[in-house]
Design a protein around this motif. Structure first.
Motif, short mmCIF file in Angstrom:
data_model
loop_
_atom_site.label_atom_id
_atom_site.label_comp_id
_atom_site.label_asym_id
_atom_site.label_seq_id
_atom_site.Cartn_x
_atom_site.Cartn_y
_atom_site.Cartn_z
N ARG A 209 0.76 -1.19 0.05
CA ARG A 209 -0.12 0.03 -0.08
C ARG A 209 0.82 1.25 0.05
NH1 ARG A 209 -5.71 -0.65 2.28
NH2 ARG A 209 -5.14 1.59 3.40
N LEU A 210 1.91 1.04 0.84
CA LEU A 210 2.98 2.25 0.64
C LEU A 210 3.30 2.88 -0.38
CD1 LEU A 210 4.41 2.11 4.26
CD2 LEU A 210 2.86 3.60 3.59
N ILE A 211 3.98 1.58 -1.30
CA ILE A 211 4.40 1.79 -2.75
C ILE A 211 3.55 2.49 -3.60
CG2 ILE A 211 4.95 0.47 -4.87
CD1 ILE A 211 6.24 -1.65 -2.81
N GLU A 212 2.11 2.29 -3.35
CA GLU A 212 1.01 2.85 -4.18
C GLU A 212 0.63 4.12 -3.54
OE1 GLU A 212 0.71 2.16 -7.20
OE2 GLU A 212 2.22 0.42 -7.14
N TRP A 213 0.96 4.87 -2.77
CA TRP A 213 0.50 5.71 -1.79
C TRP A 213 -0.40 6.70 -2.31
CZ3 TRP A 213 1.16 10.83 -1.92
CH2 TRP A 213 2.26 11.35 -2.77
N GLU A 214 0.00 6.83 -3.56
CA GLU A 214 -0.88 8.02 -4.44
C GLU A 214 -2.20 7.63 -4.57
OE1 GLU A 214 1.58 10.42 -7.46
OE2 GLU A 214 2.73 8.32 -7.59
N ALA A 215 -2.52 6.23 -4.48
CA ALA A 215 -3.85 5.68 -4.87
C ALA A 215 -4.64 6.03 -3.61
CB ALA A 215 -3.68 4.11 -5.02
N GLY A 216 -4.18 6.49 -2.46
CA GLY A 216 -4.79 6.82 -1.22
C GLY A 216 -5.87 8.11 -1.55
N PRO A 217 -6.92 7.97 -0.79
CA PRO A 217 -7.89 9.35 -1.09
C PRO A 217 -7.39 10.47 -0.57
CG PRO A 217 -8.41 7.96 0.97
CD PRO A 217 -7.36 7.31 0.44
N ALA A 218 -7.21 11.40 -1.54
CA ALA A 218 -6.95 12.93 -1.36
C ALA A 218 -5.05 12.77 -1.24
CB ALA A 218 -7.48 13.62 -0.22
N ALA A 219 -4.58 11.70 -1.62
CA ALA A 219 -3.23 11.65 -1.53
C ALA A 219 -2.34 12.84 -2.12
CB ALA A 219 -2.49 10.24 -2.27
N ARG A 220 -2.54 13.04 -3.30
CA ARG A 220 -1.64 14.40 -3.82
C ARG A 220 -2.49 15.60 -3.44
NH1 ARG A 220 3.29 13.83 -5.09
NH2 ARG A 220 3.68 12.06 -6.61
N LEU A 221 -3.54 15.74 -2.84
CA LEU A 221 -3.84 16.87 -2.32
C LEU A 221 -3.44 17.03 -0.98
CD1 LEU A 221 -5.67 19.24 -3.15
CD2 LEU A 221 -7.55 18.03 -1.42
N SER A 222 -2.94 16.07 -0.19
CA SER A 222 -2.27 15.83 1.04
C SER A 222 -0.96 16.06 0.80
CB SER A 222 -2.58 14.79 1.84
OG SER A 222 -3.92 14.75 2.21
N HIS A 223 -0.47 15.66 -0.07
CA HIS A 223 1.23 15.75 -0.50
C HIS A 223 1.48 16.15 -1.72
CE1 HIS A 223 2.57 14.26 3.38
NE2 HIS A 223 1.64 13.51 3.47
N PRO A 224 1.41 17.25 -2.32
CA PRO A 224 1.60 17.67 -3.64
C PRO A 224 3.03 17.29 -3.92
CG PRO A 224 0.86 19.52 -2.53
CD PRO A 224 1.09 18.50 -1.47
N ARG A 225 4.09 17.24 -3.14
CA ARG A 225 5.34 16.59 -3.28
C ARG A 225 5.65 15.77 -2.20
NH1 ARG A 225 10.83 17.30 -2.97
NH2 ARG A 225 12.09 16.80 -4.80
N GLU A 226 6.06 14.66 -2.37
CA GLU A 226 6.03 13.59 -1.08
C GLU A 226 7.35 13.69 -0.21
OE1 GLU A 226 6.58 11.24 -5.01
OE2 GLU A 226 5.85 13.03 -4.45
N GLU A 227 8.01 14.54 -0.20
CA GLU A 227 9.30 14.52 0.71
C GLU A 227 8.93 14.42 1.99
OE1 GLU A 227 8.05 18.68 0.74
OE2 GLU A 227 8.37 17.21 -0.71
#
Length: 262
Positions: A209-227
């Motif tokens: 699931r962590l590998i595919e974290w971008e599939a989580g709800p509002a993932a990119r809204l929560s982390h526009p950049r994942e650093e």
């Protein structure tokens, strides 16, 4: 004694060392201050991954015996640029950590000149104010590849048996436009719930699931950049046991969490 691994919020800039009349940061500060008593023993050293240091094509470790501080924040009161955290480094731990990554087929090197950024010294100054536990900071790889950061954590896992506390320091929600904006409360709640469910899943499922974290709800809204999320993956990769949420609250209207892996 074997140490757990942690993913902790580092707050906003030097927030814990400023006036806070609204109490925005009091809950997070109390959480950080309470970390030490929850550990099985005083750590022999702390290896901490910050969302504020990236290196290209490799991981890097601070290897100086007395790392300085990097005040990598702007617009704060003058006294926050005079904060001190005179913690010792550990050249030996840095060398061992780099060797573990290289032996695992990853690329790692040492940086004897770099200091500790605010993603490291600010939360550690709250959690371990005596500044007597050696600290080594580890960078992220600028590729921001989740598989790579999980693999780095796996390579470092044996350090836990030597009493080394492995810490990922970031923010589980990190969208600067979202803090204080009520439109982001629900999306941050949705992502936070997904993240907590992921962390508490069985290790193999957790990693997938962590590998595919971008599939989580509002993932990119929560982390526009994942650093600020990837330090969690290093902490999770270094763990073969259960994960749990050990901190959670709304800060500036957004859900923020901290996690522990045993």
């Amino acid at each position: 004694m074997r140490q757990p691994t942690l993913y902790i919020p580092h707050g906003g800039g030097p927030c814990f060392f400023m006036e806070d009349p609204q109490g925005v940061w009091t809950g997070m500060e109390a959480f950080l201050r309470g970390i030490g008593p929850t550990l099985p023993a005083r750590p022999e050293a702390i290896l901490i991954v910050s969302g504020h240091w990236e290196t290209r094509g490799r991981f890097s470790f601070t290897s100086g015996p007395r790392p300085g501080l990097i005040y990598d924040y702007g617009g704060f009161p003058a006294h926050t640029y005079a904060l001190r955290y005179d913690v010792p480094g550990s050249p030996a731990l840095a060398q061992d950590a780099a060797a573990l990554l290289n032996a695992a087929g990853l690329t790692a090197d040492l940086d004897a000149d770099r200091g500790l950024d605010h993603g490291v010294f600010v939360p550690l100054k709250v959690a371990f104010p005596e500044a007597d536990i050696p600290v080594v900071e580890m960078s992220l790889d600028r590729s921001l590849d989740p598989k790579l950061h999980l693999a780095a954590g796996r390579a470092l896992a044996s350090l836990r048996d030597r009493g080394v506390l492995i810490v990922g320091a970031g923010m589980s929600f990190h969208n600067m436009r979202g803090y204080g904006d009520p439109r982001f409360t629900r999306p941050s709640d949705d992502f936070d719930a997904w993240l907590a469910e992921t962390v508490t899943d069985a290790p193999a499922a957790r990693e997938a699931r962590l590998i595919e974290w971008e599939a989580g709800p509002a993932a990119r809204l929560s982390h526009p950049r994942e650093e600020h999320l990837l330090p969690l993956l290093v902490a999770a990769g270094a763990a073969d046991g259960a994960g749990e949420r050990i901190y959670g609250e709304h800060v500036l209207g957004t859900a923020i969490s901290g996690f522990r892996f045993d």
